[in-house]
Each structure stands twice: as C-alpha cells, then as structure tokens.
Design a protein around this motif. Sequence first.
Motif, PDB file in Angstrom:
ATOM      1  N   ASP A 125     -27.940  31.657   6.982  1.00 25.10           N
ATOM      2  CA  ASP A 125     -27.014  30.566   6.757  1.00 25.10           C
ATOM      3  C   ASP A 125     -27.123  30.080   5.303  1.00 25.10           C
ATOM      4  N   ALA A 126     -26.009  29.675   4.707  1.00 23.95           N
ATOM      5  CA  ALA A 126     -26.021  29.177   3.331  1.00 23.95           C
ATOM      6  C   ALA A 126     -26.819  27.876   3.226  1.00 23.95           C
ATOM      7  N   ARG A 127     -26.811  27.074   4.288  1.00 24.97           N
ATOM      8  CA  ARG A 127     -27.583  25.831   4.270  1.00 24.97           C
ATOM      9  C   ARG A 127     -29.072  26.125   4.130  1.00 24.97           C
ATOM     10  N   LEU A 128     -29.520  27.199   4.784  1.00 28.80           N
ATOM     11  CA  LEU A 128     -30.928  27.567   4.696  1.00 28.80           C
ATOM     12  C   LEU A 128     -31.298  27.924   3.259  1.00 28.80           C
ATOM     13  N   TRP A 129     -30.451  28.698   2.585  1.00 29.30           N
ATOM     14  CA  TRP A 129     -30.730  29.071   1.199  1.00 29.30           C
ATOM     15  C   TRP A 129     -30.706  27.851   0.288  1.00 29.30           C
ATOM     16  N   PHE A 130     -29.797  26.921   0.543  1.00 28.39           N
ATOM     17  CA  PHE A 130     -29.739  25.692  -0.236  1.00 28.39           C
ATOM     18  C   PHE A 130     -31.026  24.888  -0.082  1.00 28.39           C
ATOM     19  N   LEU A 131     -31.500  24.743   1.154  1.00 32.06           N
ATOM     20  CA  LEU A 131     -32.725  23.987   1.393  1.00 32.06           C
ATOM     21  C   LEU A 131     -33.943  24.688   0.798  1.00 32.06           C
ATOM     22  N   ILE A 132     -33.979  26.007   0.882  1.00 40.20           N
ATOM     23  CA  ILE A 132     -35.095  26.755   0.287  1.00 40.20           C
ATOM     24  C   ILE A 132     -35.090  26.591  -1.226  1.00 40.20           C
ATOM     25  N   LEU A 133     -33.924  26.672  -1.842  1.00 43.47           N
ATOM     26  CA  LEU A 133     -33.818  26.499  -3.292  1.00 43.47           C
ATOM     27  C   LEU A 133     -34.231  25.093  -3.714  1.00 43.47           C
ATOM     28  N   CYS A 134     -33.797  24.091  -2.964  1.00 42.90           N
ATOM     29  CA  CYS A 134     -34.173  22.708  -3.275  1.00 42.90           C
ATOM     30  C   CYS A 134     -35.676  22.508  -3.136  1.00 42.90           C
ATOM     31  N   LYS A 135     -36.256  23.035  -2.088  1.00 44.91           N
ATOM     32  CA  LYS A 135     -37.698  22.892  -1.889  1.00 44.91           C
ATOM     33  C   LYS A 135     -38.474  23.622  -2.971  1.00 44.91           C
ATOM     34  N   PHE A 136     -38.000  24.786  -3.392  1.00 45.74           N
ATOM     35  CA  PHE A 136     -38.648  25.530  -4.472  1.00 45.74           C
ATOM     36  C   PHE A 136     -38.602  24.725  -5.771  1.00 45.74           C
ATOM     37  N   ALA A 137     -37.453  24.105  -6.064  1.00 43.18           N
ATOM     38  CA  ALA A 137     -37.334  23.280  -7.273  1.00 43.18           C
ATOM     39  C   ALA A 137     -38.277  22.078  -7.204  1.00 43.18           C
ATOM     40  N   LEU A 138     -38.409  21.469  -6.036  1.00 37.69           N
ATOM     41  CA  LEU A 138     -39.327  20.338  -5.893  1.00 37.69           C
ATOM     42  C   LEU A 138     -40.782  20.766  -6.092  1.00 37.69           C
ATOM     43  N   ILE A 139     -41.128  21.951  -5.613  1.00 45.54           N
ATOM     44  CA  ILE A 139     -42.497  22.448  -5.797  1.00 45.54           C
ATOM     45  C   ILE A 139     -42.784  22.696  -7.270  1.00 45.54           C
ATOM     46  N   ILE A 140     -41.840  23.308  -7.979  1.00 41.08           N
ATOM     47  CA  ILE A 140     -42.017  23.551  -9.415  1.00 41.08           C
ATOM     48  C   ILE A 140     -42.157  22.228 -10.158  1.00 41.08           C
ATOM     49  N   TRP A 141     -41.308  21.245  -9.825  1.00 43.88           N
ATOM     50  CA  TRP A 141     -41.362  19.936 -10.467  1.00 43.88           C
ATOM     51  C   TRP A 141     -42.687  19.240 -10.171  1.00 43.88           C
ATOM     52  N   ALA A 142     -43.196  19.379  -8.951  1.00 40.51           N
ATOM     53  CA  ALA A 142     -44.479  18.779  -8.592  1.00 40.51           C
ATOM     54  C   ALA A 142     -45.615  19.415  -9.385  1.00 40.51           C
ATOM     55  N   ILE A 143     -45.539  20.709  -9.618  1.00 41.52           N
ATOM     56  CA  ILE A 143     -46.561  21.389 -10.427  1.00 41.52           C
ATOM     57  C   ILE A 143     -46.516  20.883 -11.860  1.00 41.52           C
ATOM     58  N   VAL A 144     -45.317  20.698 -12.409  1.00 41.26           N
ATOM     59  CA  VAL A 144     -45.187  20.163 -13.767  1.00 41.26           C
ATOM     60  C   VAL A 144     -45.778  18.758 -13.845  1.00 41.26           C
ATOM     61  N   LEU A 145     -45.473  17.913 -12.857  1.00 45.42           N
ATOM     62  CA  LEU A 145     -46.043  16.565 -12.828  1.00 45.42           C
ATOM     63  C   LEU A 145     -47.565  16.617 -12.726  1.00 45.42           C
ATOM     64  N   LEU A 146     -48.085  17.525 -11.907  1.00 43.95           N
ATOM     65  CA  LEU A 146     -49.529  17.647 -11.766  1.00 43.95           C
ATOM     66  C   LEU A 146     -50.181  18.072 -13.076  1.00 43.95           C
ATOM     67  N   VAL A 147     -49.549  18.982 -13.805  1.00 48.90           N
ATOM     68  CA  VAL A 147     -50.079  19.403 -15.106  1.00 48.90           C
ATOM     69  C   VAL A 147     -50.061  18.231 -16.081  1.00 48.90           C
ATOM     70  N   PHE A 148     -48.973  17.465 -16.099  1.00 49.96           N
ATOM     71  CA  PHE A 148     -48.909  16.289 -16.966  1.00 49.96           C
ATOM     72  C   PHE A 148     -50.013  15.295 -16.622  1.00 49.96           C
ATOM     73  N   CYS A 149     -50.214  15.062 -15.334  1.00 53.50           N
ATOM     74  CA  CYS A 149     -51.197  14.062 -14.904  1.00 53.50           C
ATOM     75  C   CYS A 149     -52.632  14.535 -15.099  1.00 53.50           C
ATOM     76  N   ALA A 150     -52.843  15.833 -15.185  1.00 55.56           N
ATOM     77  CA  ALA A 150     -54.194  16.359 -15.372  1.00 55.56           C
ATOM     78  C   ALA A 150     -54.589  16.425 -16.846  1.00 55.56           C
ATOM     79  N   LYS A 151     -53.637  16.224 -17.743  1.00 54.79           N
ATOM     80  CA  LYS A 151     -53.932  16.273 -19.171  1.00 54.79           C
ATOM     81  C   LYS A 151     -54.781  15.083 -19.597  1.00 54.79           C
ATOM     82  N   LYS A 152     -55.504  15.272 -20.694  1.00 56.20           N
ATOM     83  CA  LYS A 152     -56.247  14.161 -21.282  1.00 56.20           C
ATOM     84  C   LYS A 152     -55.274  13.231 -21.987  1.00 56.20           C
ATOM     85  N   ALA A 153     -55.676  11.978 -22.124  1.00 51.42           N
ATOM     86  CA  ALA A 153     -54.848  11.009 -22.845  1.00 51.42           C
ATOM     87  C   ALA A 153     -54.834  11.356 -24.322  1.00 51.42           C
TER      88      ALA A 153
END
Length: 154
Positions: A106-134
Amino acid sequence: MYNVLICKGRASRSEFLWFSLFLGIIGFCLGFISGFFGIDTHNDIMLSVLCVVLWIAGISITIRRLHDVNKSAWWAILYFICYILFEIAVFIYPVDFDSIDPDNPDARLWFLILCKFALIIWAIVLLVFCAKKAHKAIIVSGLTRLIYRHKRAK
C-alpha cells in the motif's frame, strides 16, 4: 533536575545524558508493567499524562542542550512537530499489517515508512548535536560572567 521544564539557559552534557537515561529507565519500566499486567496504554489517562509531562521535559532539556552547543532550538522543535504530524498520520491512515500483499504494498505503508526513516535520521542528528562538547567561547563567556559577579559581590 529542578529546572527540567524550563527551556531558558543551557544544559551540560552530563545533565542531558543522565536525564535521557532516566527517561529510558522510566519508559522501559512503564512498558514492562503495562505489558505484564495487560494495561492498554492508549486508554490509561494517568499514563498518558505522565508521558506528556516527560515528553515536555525531554523537549526542554534537548533545547537547553542545543543552546549549550550553540545550535538553534528550532532543531528540536521541528523534530517534535514532525513527530506529532507522523503520529496524526498513523492515527488518520491506519495500516492493517495482516492484510498487506507483499507483491503490491500500500502507498500509505511506504509513506509511513519514509516518514519514520526521516524521523530516525533527524533523531540521530539531534543526538550527535547533543553529544558534542560546548563551544569554548560559551564556556569562557560563562566563566567571565561568573568571575565578574564574584568581583562585584565583594
């Protein structure tokens, strides 16, 4: 931990990591208890209120940590807005995983998978930012203010 719901200021790396560990332990315990006792987590009002409070606390400490590494709070705010929109999309367009044809998904399934993948990538970027030294400039600026206040108090 006293200013956990305040977005103004900065959070050190250790404060962010300890709070993240606390959230992980609380989430694991709540998931274990609700699974063990068969509690429906979507209909339990007390659990929902607790999750919202912890979610807001997570947003505020992430914003303060991003301030400490000299990043804009919009990185966290936009992530959480996209997360809310993803949850709304899942609620509006539910996907029945049992009736999915593997040859014609179903196209809805691919849309949800793509959205979840984008959220995971964004969460990794946020985690890298938060793990950096000041940044050193922020640390020096804070020390200068501290020394100045100490001299003024004498």
